[in-house]
Every structure is written in C-alpha cells, then in structure tokens.
Design a protein around this motif. Structure first.
Motif, PDB file in Angstrom:
ATOM      1  N   ALA A   1      -2.933   7.166   4.303  1.00  0.00           N
ATOM      2  CA  ALA A   1      -4.235   7.388   4.929  1.00  0.00           C
ATOM      3  C   ALA A   1      -5.300   7.804   3.921  1.00  0.00           C
ATOM      4  N   ASP A   2      -4.863   8.290   2.757  1.00  0.00           N
ATOM      5  CA  ASP A   2      -5.822   8.738   1.738  1.00  0.00           C
ATOM      6  C   ASP A   2      -6.284   7.611   0.821  1.00  0.00           C
ATOM      7  N   LEU A   3      -5.689   6.433   0.963  1.00  0.00           N
ATOM      8  CA  LEU A   3      -6.082   5.302   0.135  1.00  0.00           C
ATOM      9  C   LEU A   3      -7.396   4.712   0.615  1.00  0.00           C
ATOM     10  N   GLU A   4      -8.163   4.146  -0.304  1.00  0.00           N
ATOM     11  CA  GLU A   4      -9.400   3.458   0.043  1.00  0.00           C
ATOM     12  C   GLU A   4      -9.203   1.951  -0.106  1.00  0.00           C
ATOM     13  N   GLY A   5     -10.097   1.188   0.525  1.00  0.00           N
ATOM     14  CA  GLY A   5     -10.044  -0.264   0.389  1.00  0.00           C
ATOM     15  C   GLY A   5      -8.857  -0.886   1.084  1.00  0.00           C
ATOM     16  N   ILE A   6      -8.671  -0.583   2.377  1.00  0.00           N
ATOM     17  CA  ILE A   6      -7.518  -1.091   3.121  1.00  0.00           C
ATOM     18  C   ILE A   6      -7.865  -2.369   3.868  1.00  0.00           C
ATOM     19  N   THR A   7      -9.075  -2.851   3.778  1.00  0.00           N
ATOM     20  CA  THR A   7      -9.424  -4.107   4.434  1.00  0.00           C
ATOM     21  C   THR A   7     -10.528  -4.810   3.650  1.00  0.00           C
ATOM     22  N   GLY A   8     -10.696  -6.098   3.916  1.00  0.00           N
ATOM     23  CA  GLY A   8     -11.808  -6.865   3.374  1.00  0.00           C
ATOM     24  C   GLY A   8     -11.701  -7.159   1.885  1.00  0.00           C
ATOM     25  N   VAL A   9     -12.874  -7.333   1.278  1.00  0.00           N
ATOM     26  CA  VAL A   9     -12.952  -7.698  -0.141  1.00  0.00           C
ATOM     27  C   VAL A   9     -12.263  -6.652  -1.016  1.00  0.00           C
ATOM     28  N   GLY A  10     -12.459  -5.381  -0.693  1.00  0.00           N
ATOM     29  CA  GLY A  10     -11.862  -4.319  -1.496  1.00  0.00           C
ATOM     30  C   GLY A  10     -10.353  -4.386  -1.525  1.00  0.00           C
ATOM     31  N   LEU A  11      -9.732  -4.719  -0.381  1.00  0.00           N
ATOM     32  CA  LEU A  11      -8.278  -4.825  -0.314  1.00  0.00           C
ATOM     33  C   LEU A  11      -7.767  -5.914  -1.253  1.00  0.00           C
ATOM     34  N   SER A  12      -8.361  -7.086  -1.146  1.00  0.00           N
ATOM     35  CA  SER A  12      -7.840  -8.243  -1.879  1.00  0.00           C
ATOM     36  C   SER A  12      -8.146  -8.213  -3.365  1.00  0.00           C
ATOM     37  N   PHE A  13      -9.350  -7.778  -3.736  1.00  0.00           N
ATOM     38  CA  PHE A  13      -9.782  -7.938  -5.128  1.00  0.00           C
ATOM     39  C   PHE A  13      -9.907  -6.631  -5.902  1.00  0.00           C
ATOM     40  N   VAL A  14      -9.654  -5.498  -5.257  1.00  0.00           N
ATOM     41  CA  VAL A  14      -9.656  -4.219  -5.971  1.00  0.00           C
ATOM     42  C   VAL A  14      -8.323  -3.491  -5.772  1.00  0.00           C
ATOM     43  N   THR A  15      -7.959  -3.234  -4.513  1.00  0.00           N
ATOM     44  CA  THR A  15      -6.740  -2.477  -4.244  1.00  0.00           C
ATOM     45  C   THR A  15      -5.496  -3.225  -4.692  1.00  0.00           C
ATOM     46  N   PHE A  16      -5.369  -4.492  -4.304  1.00  0.00           N
ATOM     47  CA  PHE A  16      -4.165  -5.243  -4.658  1.00  0.00           C
ATOM     48  C   PHE A  16      -4.014  -5.424  -6.171  1.00  0.00           C
ATOM     49  N   PRO A  17      -5.055  -5.806  -6.893  1.00  0.00           N
ATOM     50  CA  PRO A  17      -4.891  -5.869  -8.357  1.00  0.00           C
ATOM     51  C   PRO A  17      -4.478  -4.533  -8.966  1.00  0.00           C
ATOM     52  N   THR A  18      -4.994  -3.426  -8.416  1.00  0.00           N
ATOM     53  CA  THR A  18      -4.603  -2.104  -8.907  1.00  0.00           C
ATOM     54  C   THR A  18      -3.110  -1.881  -8.718  1.00  0.00           C
ATOM     55  N   VAL A  19      -2.606  -2.246  -7.545  1.00  0.00           N
ATOM     56  CA  VAL A  19      -1.181  -2.102  -7.263  1.00  0.00           C
ATOM     57  C   VAL A  19      -0.366  -3.001  -8.182  1.00  0.00           C
ATOM     58  N   ILE A  20      -0.824  -4.254  -8.326  1.00  0.00           N
ATOM     59  CA  ILE A  20      -0.098  -5.242  -9.135  1.00  0.00           C
ATOM     60  C   ILE A  20       0.080  -4.745 -10.569  1.00  0.00           C
ATOM     61  N   SER A  21      -0.929  -4.052 -11.105  1.00  0.00           N
ATOM     62  CA  SER A  21      -0.845  -3.550 -12.482  1.00  0.00           C
ATOM     63  C   SER A  21       0.217  -2.466 -12.622  1.00  0.00           C
ATOM     64  N   GLN A  22       0.542  -1.795 -11.517  1.00  0.00           N
ATOM     65  CA  GLN A  22       1.444  -0.645 -11.588  1.00  0.00           C
ATOM     66  C   GLN A  22       2.886  -0.975 -11.212  1.00  0.00           C
TER      67      GLN A  22
ATOM     68  N   LEU B   1       0.825  -1.204   0.000  1.00  0.00           N
ATOM     69  CA  LEU B   1       0.000   0.000   0.000  1.00  0.00           C
ATOM     70  C   LEU B   1       0.860   1.256   0.000  1.00  0.00           C
ATOM     71  N   GLY B   2       2.025   1.181   0.659  1.00  0.00           N
ATOM     72  CA  GLY B   2       2.958   2.302   0.620  1.00  0.00           C
ATOM     73  C   GLY B   2       3.419   2.599  -0.800  1.00  0.00           C
ATOM     74  N   PHE B   3       3.650   1.524  -1.567  1.00  0.00           N
ATOM     75  CA  PHE B   3       4.021   1.698  -2.984  1.00  0.00           C
ATOM     76  C   PHE B   3       2.882   2.358  -3.765  1.00  0.00           C
ATOM     77  N   MET B   4       1.662   1.929  -3.496  1.00  0.00           N
ATOM     78  CA  MET B   4       0.511   2.506  -4.206  1.00  0.00           C
ATOM     79  C   MET B   4       0.377   3.992  -3.879  1.00  0.00           C
ATOM     80  N   ALA B   5       0.555   4.343  -2.604  1.00  0.00           N
ATOM     81  CA  ALA B   5       0.485   5.750  -2.218  1.00  0.00           C
ATOM     82  C   ALA B   5       1.599   6.547  -2.896  1.00  0.00           C
TER      83      ALA B   5
END
Length: 515
Positions: A297-318, A285-289
């Motif tokens: 602290a400004d990132l969204e989706g830091i827990t639950g379904v959003g973290l695993s299936f939205v936030t992490f794939p977004t980071v992985i693409s970058q 998440l630090g890399f994404m920020a």
C-alpha cells in the motif's frame, strides 16, 4: 442515388472462419488497459471484493452491448456510418462519431505502443539504470508545464513510425490476409509470453504479499457507488464496445455465424486475461515492496503510465534475470497494444472507403497517414504526455460513454429495434440464448448506469476540470469533443460514392424456417 454518382458495391470481405474472427475479437479486447489499468482499478476499489461489481458489470452491461455491436454489424454489414445509415438516416452521424472517436484514440494509442516497443529494446541492457522515473521523463522529453509546444522528440517518433507502418500495411492487406493473420501470430505469442512472465513473478520473494494486497476483499467498498462506477467503466474500457470496433469486425462474418457463443468466449477470455494480468502485476509489486521493506500500500505508481514505464522498470532492475523479465513484459505489452491498435484503425479505414468509393488500401493509407501526422504533432512532443492524458480522459469518459448511451436509447426507444436484433442474434447463432432480459438491459439498465457515469464526468470536468488548467483542457478536452460533433454532422451530409441504401439484410423468416 443515380449510378452516375456512385460506384458499384464491391463484394464484402469475410473472415476465413469463426476462429479467425474470435482471435481478432479477443486480440482487440486484450490491450494496454488489461495490463496497466485493471490491476490498479481493482486494488483501489475493494481488492477481491471488486470482482463482485466487476462480474455484475460484465453480465449486465458489457455482454449486452457487445451483443448489440455484433447484431448491428452482422445484420447491416458495413462500417459504423454505413450500419447506422441503414438502420436509419437520422443516425448516420452516430456512426461518424464512433469513427471520430476511433481516429482520435489511435493517434495516442500508437504512441504508447511505440514507447513499449522502445522499452522492449531498453530492457536488454536495463538502459534506465537506477532511476527509471528520470529516464522515462527524459526519454519522452517531458516539459515542466502542461502548455502545448510542438517540440518533437525523435526518440519517440522512431518507434511510433514503426507502429504506424505495421498498422497501415496490416489493415491495407485486408481482413483475412492482414488483420486475421496478425492476430493468429501475435495473440498466441502474447499469451505464452505473459504466462511465462506471471510464473516468474509468482516465484519472486514477496509475491504472496502482493497477491494478498490485490485479492483481500474489502467488503465495505461495495457500499460505495464509485466502486460500482469503476467496475462498469473498466468493462467498457477493456471490451472495445460502443465505438465501432466490434460492430465493424462482426460485419465481416458469414451469414450463419455463432454470434452469441463467440461473444461469450471473447468477453470471458478478456476478463480472464485481466485477472491474469492482475496476478502478474501484483506479484511483481509484492517483490518490490519486499525489497524496499514497505507494505504494498505504500508503493506509488500502481496504475497507468507510472506502473508500466516507471514502477516496472524499477522492479526489473532489482530482480534476478531482470533483462529477460523486461523483454517478456514489454514484448507482451507491445503485442497486446498492436492487436488492439489495428482493430481501431479497422474502424476508420472501411468507413472512409465506403463513403468515398476508394479501395480499402487507399482509404487505409489516407486515414492512417493523417492520424500518424497528428500522433507526431500532438503526442510525440515535449508536452505529449499531458495532451495524451487529457484527450484520453475526455474521449473515453464522455465520448465513448455518450456514444453507447445514444446507441442504446436510439435503438431501444426511438427506433424500437431491440426485438428484431434479439431475433437476429438467436437465429444466426447455434442456440437461442438471448431472451427478453437483453432488451431490458439495453433499453433501461445500460442507459441509466452509463447516463449517471456520463453526467458525473461532465459535471466534474465542467466544475473542477481534470487538473491541467482551463485553457489547456478547453482545447484538448472540450475542444476535441466539439470538433468531433461538428465533423460527425459534416461527414453525414457528404454524398455517398458507394450504394448503401438499397441494401437488404438477412431474411430472418428464411433463417427461422431453416431452424
């Protein structure tokens, strides 16, 4: 019961040894919640300061209830309903309540594991492209409104079927040849893959910012009771205690087993993995920020379904080498889910087998296929995510917590068996490590703390709901709990087809003489 209505008691299976049990126990404890729940809970509840209530919750509640599960299963040697009936006929219903909880949990847990399997494949080509959020909600076919609709999603059903086939075959093969063997393969792979993932995450630009966000202590949070409740909730969520898993696993141990040492090892291994998961997740998440040039602290989706299936794939693409990182993350996520999933099914199948007189493979197929059908009907549909969220909240925050409270109060106050179980723990283990403090924690501390959590949850859900509307929650929240209560009583009234009442537990006087 007369011999004409019951089947002879089959010889109980056993783990191949202490290590096999330990790996299965750790495999059960390390699950999806370690990866997608702990980092977010810690971050939002004081950061580094959260470790204080977390460790206290582990020592004051998690370990004591884990020891209680171990002692009950090992002494009375059966599934949850069998154990509680042998403890007292008045409490057989509690065993069925734990079976019902596990039955419900595995219906939706399998779906999330299926998602992670699919995303392991998606990671190879980064199939979600530049909009991971839209891709995920399109993949699960999410409807706009949380009203139940049976519109099955074939792309979700396909990996879900694989999860169920794996789980049914594994549990049907038995404790040593199935469950233990699967954990001996998947647990080391999980640890190695996740370690590689964490090391890679730590080398990303901005990783330090993520770790600072997670571990910087916010000491003022320790004055907030909700932070303490979150710590106790996380411990019970991740240790797999209070709803039959560890109780059932312990029933397959040999008479002389180091329950105390194994419990300590399993609990601290679980917590260590949670901290490792926190490091990996927040370094990422630090890399994404860093990429977005915003604070963590400004990132969204830091827990639950959003973290695993939205936030992490977004980071992985970058990130450089994102496809490999994605396969490592979702592969390890899948393995963590699979080892926990088979432990949940292992609660249900033996209970059905012991009650009906069926073989374990037959009971596993019946229970597994029944739950698999419900998985599809309730959670592999366009409204499945909404249903999953409600059922998970009610079954964990009310069902599991309520089960643990009744278990502790029943054993500590109604039946007054804590002294006997404490003696059992000490005599079968290598050293006498469980003292009077354990009886105090089980009889007083755990019921008080969990009782407060229980009434807070009930009051909140009754007054304000869970955010999905009255009728939807009435069916899938309160309705699910009511159905479980009714079925628990009904199953406890059904006649046993295997002998359970003529059981003789381990003679503690003989063990003490050996000591």
């Amino acid at each position: 019961m007369s011999s004409s209505t019951t089947q002879p008691r089959p010889q109980r299976e056993q783990w191949s040894g202490q290590l096999g049990f330990l790996m299965a126990a750790i495999g059960s404890a390390i699950g999806l919640g370690n990866i997608w729940r702990f980092p977010g809970v810690a971050y939002t509840n004081g950061g580094g300061a959260f470790m204080v209530p977390y460790i206290i919750a582990l020592l004051a509640a998690g370990l004591p209830v884990l020891f209680l599960d171990y002692a009950l299963g090992h002494r009375f040697r059966g599934s949850a309903p069998t154990v509680f009936r042998r403890l007292s006929r008045r409490f057989e219903w509690l065993g069925w309540w734990q079976v019902f909880i596990s039955f419900v949990i595995m219906t939706y847990y399998a779906v999330v594991v299926g998602w992670s399997l699919a995303y392991t494949v998606f990671s190879v080509t980064l199939a979600w492209g530049d909009d991971a959020g839209s891709f995920f909600y399109s993949y699960i076919g999410l409807a706009e409104e949380p009203t139940f609709a049976f519109v099955p999603i074939l792309s979700v059903i396909a990996p879900l079927v694989l999860v169920w086939v794996f789980g049914i075959i594994t549990v049907a093969r038995g404790v040593a040849k199935g469950v233990e063997k699967a954990n001996r393969i998947f647990l080391p792979l999980l640890v190695v893959m996740f370690l590689v993932l964490v090391v890679r995450a730590l080398l990303l630009p901005g990783a330090t910012d993520g770790l600072n966000a997670l571990f910087t202590p916010q000491w003022g949070a320790l004055g907030n009771y909700e932070v303490w409740l979150a710590a106790f909730g996380q411990i019970f969520f991740s240790l797999s205690v209070g709803f039959g898993i560890m109780l059932t696993y312990a029933s397959y141990l040999k008479p002389r087993s180091n329950l105390v040492g194994t419990g300590l090892t399993a609990a601290f291994a679980n917590s260590s993995f949670e901290i490792l998961a926190g490091i990996g997740v927040f370094a990422t998440l630090g890399f994404m920020a860093h990429v977005k040039n915003v604070g963590v602290a400004d990132l969204e989706g830091i827990t639950g379904v959003g973290l695993s299936f939205v936030t992490f794939p977004t980071v992985i693409s970058q990130m450089p080498g994102g496809a490999l990182f994605g396969v490592l993350f979702f592969g390890s996520f899948s393995m963590a889910g699979l080892t926990s999933f088979i432990s949940i099914l292992q609660v249900v199948a033996p209970a059905v087998a012991e009650k009906t007189g069926w073989s374990v493979p037959r009971a596993t197929v019946v229970a597994g296929v029944s739950s698999a059908v419900l998985s599809v009907v309730l959670f592999a549909t366009t409204t499945g995510l909404y249903t999953l969220d409600v059922v998970d909240a009610y079954i964990n925050n009310i069902g599991v917590v309520g089960s643990t409270i009744i278990m502790c109060v029943g054993i500590g106050w109604v039946l007054r068996r804590t002294s006997q179980l404490q003696r059992h723990l000490n005599l079968v283990s290598e050293t006498r490590q469980v003292g009077w403090w354990w009886r105090i924690l089980i009889s007083f501390v755990v019921p008080v703390v969990l009782g407060y959590m229980f009434f807070q949850a009930v009051g909140s859900y009754a007054a304000d709901g869970y955010g999905y509307g009255g009728s939807f929650e009435a069916v899938f929240g309160w309705g699910m709990l009511l159905l479980g209560a009714v079925l628990s009583v009904v199953f406890s009234l059904v006649k046993w087809r295997t002998p359970v009442d003529d059981f003789q537990p381990i003679d503690l006087d003989v063990l003490e003489g050996v000591k």
